[in-house]
Design an enzyme around this catalytic site. Structure first.
Site, mmCIF file in Angstrom:
data_model
loop_
_atom_site.group_PDB
_atom_site.id
_atom_site.type_symbol
_atom_site.label_atom_id
_atom_site.label_comp_id
_atom_site.label_asym_id
_atom_site.label_seq_id
_atom_site.Cartn_x
_atom_site.Cartn_y
_atom_site.Cartn_z
ATOM 1 C CE LYS A 2 -2.577 2.210 4.751
ATOM 2 N NZ LYS A 2 -1.871 1.017 5.257
ATOM 3 C CB SER A 51 -0.953 0.024 1.201
ATOM 4 O OG SER A 51 -0.254 0.335 2.377
#
Length: 236
Positions: free
Chosen positions: A195, A157
């Site tokens: 993230k 990701s």
């Protein structure tokens, strides 16, 4: 403190550099100190280098530099100062030693630091980070200030940020991070994810760096920052 021979060798190297612009050969040093073998010179040079008085430049012959001179050196056999007391004879040092000191600092920066490796962290779907008592050696130049730890990345990701599956990220521990920083975030006290942090009004957005994944928007009380990514290591 220096031994007598270490002191004599340091003085000889310093004088030779000032007079000739190049460090003396091992034969010249052996002769000047009255030693029978070059191995004794090797040991003296190593001792001076370990104490921070000289620096050896790699891949160059006869590349010794005097980084500093001893202060108030009183080793046996030391020359007398103008006041008649044993000590290092004052001399004028020619040249700029900043390059030498920079070389020492660069060498120290390259020395590895052992960091705890806290298992695998998901860069896709969050998983619980596992502490398994493993460590990883990291060059000191990759670290910032404060406490650090390492996490191995699992998932894709964050590939558009250059973080790939199997990479090891170096994290500076802390509960605060600037907007836009890639962070290790603890969600609901049991899920850990890697993230990019975005603050949107009263909410926190955890953004992936892969269009295949969606941004998670959560209230602040569900997210706790564990640290900020400061560097990355990759094996090919």
């Amino acid at each position: 403190m220096l031994t007598r021979k270490q002191y004599e060798l340091l003085v000889f190297i310093h004088k030779h550099l000032n007079e000739h612009g190049i460090s003396p050969s091992f034969d010249e040093m052996k002769s000047a100190l009255g030693l029978k073998s070059k191995s004794g010179i090797h040991r003296l040079i190593t001792g001076l280098e370990e104490r921070g008085f000289i620096h050896r430049l790699p891949h160059r012959a006869r590349a010794l530099e005097v980084v500093r001179l001893p202060e108030n050196q009183a080793a046996a056999g030391a020359p007398l100062s103008p006041a008649g007391k044993p000590g290092f004879q004052p001399t004028v040092i020619q040249g700029d030693f900043r390059a030498s000191l920079a070389g020492v600092a660069a060498a120290k920066a390259a020395e590895p630091v052992s960091l705890p490796l806290y298992g695998r962290i998901a860069a896709g779907q969050p998983i619980e980070a596992v502490r398994d008592n493993q460590t990883v050696d990291v060059p000191a130049s990759l670290l910032g200030r404060g406490e650090h730890f390492a996490l191995q990345v699992s998932g894709d990701s964050m590939i558009e940020a250059g973080i790939l599956d199997g990479d090891t990220v170096i994290v500076q521990r802390g509960e605060n991070a600037e907007n836009g920083t890639i962070v290790v975030a603890l969600v609901d006290e049991n899920e850990v994810t890697l993230k990019r942090l975005r603050r949107r009004g009263g909410s926190i957005a955890l953004e992936p760096a892969n269009k295949a994944y969606e941004t998670r928007i959560l209230p602040p009380d569900r997210v706790r920052i564990q640290g900020s990514v400061v560097s990355l290591m990759r094996r090919f």
